[in-house]
Design a protein around this motif. Structure first.
Motif, mmCIF file in Angstrom:
data_model
loop_
_atom_site.group_PDB
_atom_site.id
_atom_site.type_symbol
_atom_site.label_atom_id
_atom_site.label_comp_id
_atom_site.label_asym_id
_atom_site.label_seq_id
_atom_site.Cartn_x
_atom_site.Cartn_y
_atom_site.Cartn_z
ATOM 1 N N TYR A 110 0.851 -1.197 0.000
ATOM 2 C CA TYR A 110 0.000 0.000 0.000
ATOM 3 C C TYR A 110 0.882 1.240 0.000
ATOM 4 C CZ TYR A 110 -3.635 3.296 1.251
ATOM 5 O OH TYR A 110 -4.496 4.365 1.253
ATOM 6 N N HIS A 111 0.602 2.133 -0.936
ATOM 7 C CA HIS A 111 1.411 3.347 -1.151
ATOM 8 C C HIS A 111 0.478 4.546 -0.925
ATOM 9 C CE1 HIS A 111 4.158 6.067 -3.125
ATOM 10 N NE2 HIS A 111 3.532 6.115 -4.272
ATOM 11 N N PRO A 112 0.430 5.069 0.313
ATOM 12 C CA PRO A 112 -0.558 6.120 0.607
ATOM 13 C C PRO A 112 -0.399 7.367 -0.242
ATOM 14 C CG PRO A 112 0.531 5.350 2.626
ATOM 15 C CD PRO A 112 1.269 4.727 1.485
ATOM 16 N N ALA A 113 0.819 7.640 -0.747
ATOM 17 C CA ALA A 113 1.041 8.872 -1.526
ATOM 18 C C ALA A 113 0.547 8.766 -2.966
ATOM 19 C CB ALA A 113 2.523 9.221 -1.521
ATOM 20 N N GLY A 114 0.142 7.568 -3.393
ATOM 21 C CA GLY A 114 -0.357 7.393 -4.760
ATOM 22 C C GLY A 114 -1.476 8.392 -5.038
ATOM 23 N N ALA A 115 -1.513 8.923 -6.253
ATOM 24 C CA ALA A 115 -2.422 10.044 -6.529
ATOM 25 C C ALA A 115 -2.936 9.988 -7.964
ATOM 26 C CB ALA A 115 -1.674 11.361 -6.290
ATOM 27 N N PHE A 116 -3.821 10.912 -8.275
ATOM 28 C CA PHE A 116 -4.312 11.116 -9.644
ATOM 29 C C PHE A 116 -4.263 12.613 -9.948
ATOM 30 C CE2 PHE A 116 -7.009 7.652 -7.841
ATOM 31 C CZ PHE A 116 -6.487 6.612 -8.578
ATOM 32 N N ALA A 117 -4.188 12.946 -11.223
ATOM 33 C CA ALA A 117 -4.391 14.340 -11.661
ATOM 34 C C ALA A 117 -5.153 14.254 -12.969
ATOM 35 C CB ALA A 117 -3.065 15.058 -11.866
ATOM 36 N N ARG A 118 -5.997 15.223 -13.208
ATOM 37 C CA ARG A 118 -6.826 15.197 -14.426
ATOM 38 C C ARG A 118 -5.919 15.411 -15.647
ATOM 39 N NH1 ARG A 118 -11.173 13.395 -16.825
ATOM 40 N NH2 ARG A 118 -11.414 14.552 -18.717
ATOM 41 N N HIS A 119 -5.867 14.404 -16.564
ATOM 42 C CA HIS A 119 -4.830 14.481 -17.599
ATOM 43 C C HIS A 119 -4.971 15.687 -18.528
ATOM 44 C CE1 HIS A 119 -8.028 12.512 -19.619
ATOM 45 N NE2 HIS A 119 -7.551 11.304 -19.715
ATOM 46 N N ASP A 120 -6.190 16.001 -18.984
ATOM 47 C CA ASP A 120 -6.236 17.133 -19.921
ATOM 48 C C ASP A 120 -6.071 18.476 -19.222
ATOM 49 O OD1 ASP A 120 -9.562 16.079 -20.873
ATOM 50 O OD2 ASP A 120 -8.803 16.806 -18.959
ATOM 51 N N SER A 121 -6.335 18.526 -17.915
ATOM 52 C CA SER A 121 -6.040 19.765 -17.188
ATOM 53 C C SER A 121 -4.531 19.970 -17.092
ATOM 54 C CB SER A 121 -6.622 19.719 -15.776
ATOM 55 O OG SER A 121 -8.011 19.604 -15.832
ATOM 56 N N VAL A 122 -3.791 18.879 -16.915
ATOM 57 C CA VAL A 122 -2.335 19.013 -16.840
ATOM 58 C C VAL A 122 -1.797 19.510 -18.187
ATOM 59 C CG1 VAL A 122 -0.156 17.789 -16.440
ATOM 60 C CG2 VAL A 122 -2.161 17.235 -15.052
ATOM 61 N N VAL A 123 -2.317 18.923 -19.276
ATOM 62 C CA VAL A 123 -1.902 19.355 -20.620
ATOM 63 C C VAL A 123 -2.198 20.843 -20.817
ATOM 64 C CG1 VAL A 123 -2.481 19.125 -23.080
ATOM 65 C CG2 VAL A 123 -2.080 17.082 -21.693
ATOM 66 N N TRP A 124 -3.441 21.241 -20.536
ATOM 67 C CA TRP A 124 -3.838 22.643 -20.764
ATOM 68 C C TRP A 124 -3.161 23.577 -19.765
ATOM 69 C CZ3 TRP A 124 -6.121 25.409 -24.502
ATOM 70 C CH2 TRP A 124 -6.555 24.661 -25.600
ATOM 71 N N GLY A 125 -2.900 23.088 -18.559
ATOM 72 C CA GLY A 125 -2.194 23.913 -17.574
ATOM 73 C C GLY A 125 -0.800 24.256 -18.050
ATOM 74 N N TYR A 126 -0.059 23.238 -18.512
ATOM 75 C CA TYR A 126 1.287 23.499 -19.027
ATOM 76 C C TYR A 126 1.213 24.379 -20.281
ATOM 77 C CZ TYR A 126 4.051 20.294 -16.085
ATOM 78 O OH TYR A 126 4.713 19.701 -15.037
#
Ligand SMILES: Cc1cc2nc3c(=O)[nH]c(=O)nc-3n(C[C@H](O)[C@H](O)[C@H](O)COP(=O)(O)OP(=O)(O)OC[C@H]3O[C@@H](n4cnc5c(N)ncnc54)[C@H](O)[C@@H]3O)c2cc1C
Length: 403
Positions: free
Chosen positions: A162-178
């Motif tokens: 179990y890896h408590p730090a595992g996470a998600f981020a919205r992929h197209d938001s990351v693309v548009w954010g960058y």
């Protein structure tokens, strides 16, 4: 009051110029992360990102958004741990909500072999300050009470990591954010511009040829993931890559029940629930090379069967859609980051099944390399020349490749 105003950001319209300091081929998360880091931290904004379709149309808009540091080598664990930490600050850095959410990763083990692999990984993770712990089957149910510990009676769960730090981020938001942060700093993002040739003279790259004419460049960076072999071929470079298809499917939206990623190390399937309530399922790459992004019924049937074995409530979920993306798989399942054998032609390739989680650190370190020539020790092991010298970073066990 300002918090209530919705920001609408569009990429500026630009004429394609005949020369840039840096041309980045590929408008995915990695090319855009590099563009942002060049402009923000090195003052290099005479940069064009050339994308033949629309930004995020490759793997960056097709991935399952899993962010984790639980890799399996002394080189990859610190690399992805640093990237995961960078994701935590990304929304502030870009001034763009990327829907980052720490929810934990549960990796179920059904055999003594995988349990042993996970135990050894936990020791490695701890050495690098990554928190991962081993769980008993009873503790698995505390993390996720929906798991069938018998796995449909076929392959009982005997433990988990179990890896408590595992996470998600919205992929197209990351693309548009960058993209929008890079654009605000002067980077030009050209959609609908295809690179059809690479201009190499006496072993040195001078620019690219596009469907809209030639463009000279001080440096050219290949960030085209599944099409890396093709672009490299235009520069006369042969890469040790296999292009493979990776698929996923999503169900209709349901009331939130799952928190975090539930995956099986033996059944090779993983599930998560998005912020919208859809249940996302992914599995391993297809077992053959292809440039086709046609989805297969076999994948849905097999991945659904394995998911229901683990999470029986999924039996009632209704499939909404499925999709496929291409992955450029290296022989050691680790990325290619650095200058190629052609000078001024750089590779940000070999993104395989790990390129979304790596994008912040890949962009940061490659920008530094382009701007200053310094190679960050975190990416030094991933130099593209390593295969000629038998210096591989073998991490197939972390990569979700075909068994
Ligand atoms: C189903 C699936 C699930 C995945 N899940 C995860 C996950 O959970 N976590 C993770 O870390 N990774 C995951 N991945 C892998 C990840 O999506 C990729 O490694 C990553 O998105 C690669 O990003 P990129 O920017 O390097 O390339 P891409 O996003 O593929 O962008 C490359 C771009 O280059 C453009 N291009 C190609 N050729 C040319 C040309 N000649 N001229 C101009 N433009 C060109 C393409 O149109 C494309 O937009 C997954 C992949 C898939 C398919």
């Amino acid at each position: 009051m300002t918090g209530l105003i919705r920001r609408r950001e569009f990429l500026g319209e630009h004429e394609l110029r005949s020369r840039y300091d840096v041309v980045i081929v590929g408008g995915g998360v990695n090319g855009l992360s590099l563009a942002f880091h060049l402009a923000e931290y090195h003052g290099i904004s005479d940069v064009a990102v050339l994308e033949r379709s629309y930004i995020g149309s490759g793997g960056s808009g097709r991935n399952t958004q899993v962010l984790r540091a639980t890799y399996n080598t002394p080189e990859t664990v610190p690399l992805y741990a640093t990237s995961l930490a960078m994701y935590g600050d990304l929304a502030q850095e870009l001034d763009y909500n990327v829907l980052f959410s720490t929810q934990g990763n549960l990796d179920l083990c059904h055999s003594t072999d995988t349990l042993q692999v996970e135990r050894e990984k936990v020791l490695l993770h701890r050495h690098y300050g990554v928190q991962t712990e081993m769980l008993s089957p009873e503790q698995v149910l505390e993390v996720c009470p929906f798991v069938d510990l018998t796995a449909g009676g076929e392959l009982p769960v005997i433990g988990a990591s179990y890896h408590p730090a595992g996470a998600f981020a919205r992929h197209d938001s990351v693309v548009w954010g960058y993209a929008s942060a890079a654009n605000r700093r002067g980077v030009e993002i050209h959609q609908g511009v295809e690179v059809i040739g690479v201009d190499v003279v006496d072993g040195s790259c001078r620019g690219v040829v596009t469907n809209q004419g030639p463009v000279a460049a001080g440096r050219v960076v290949s960030a085209v993931a599944g099409w890396s072999s093709e672009l490299a071929r235009m520069a006369g470079v042969r890469l040790p890559l296999q292009t493979m298809a990776l698929q996923a499917f999503v169900t209709e939206a349901y009331t939130p029940v799952l928190w975090g990623l539930v995956s099986s190390m033996d059944l090779y399937v993983y599930t998560q629930q998005t912020a919208r309530g859809e249940l996302v399922v992914g599995a391993e790459t297809l077992p053959y090379n292809t440039y086709s992004t046609r989805s297969t019924f076999d994948f849905v049937a097999e991945a659904a069967k394995r998911t229901i074995q683990l999470l029986p409530f999924m039996e009632k979920a209704r499939l909404l859609r499925q999709w496929t993306g291409l992955c450029d798989m290296t022989p050691d399942s680790s990325p290619l980051l650095g200058e190629s054998e052609v000078s001024n032609f750089f590779l940000m390739s070999g993104m395989g099944t790990w390129g979304f989680k790596g994008a912040p650190i890949f962009g940061k370190t490659m920008a530094e390399m382009l701007a200053t020539g310094r190679v960050d020790p975190l990416i030094a092991p991933f130099d593209p020349g390593r295969f000629r010298e038998d210096r591989m970073v073998p991490d197939a066990a972390s990569a979700g490749t075909h068994r």
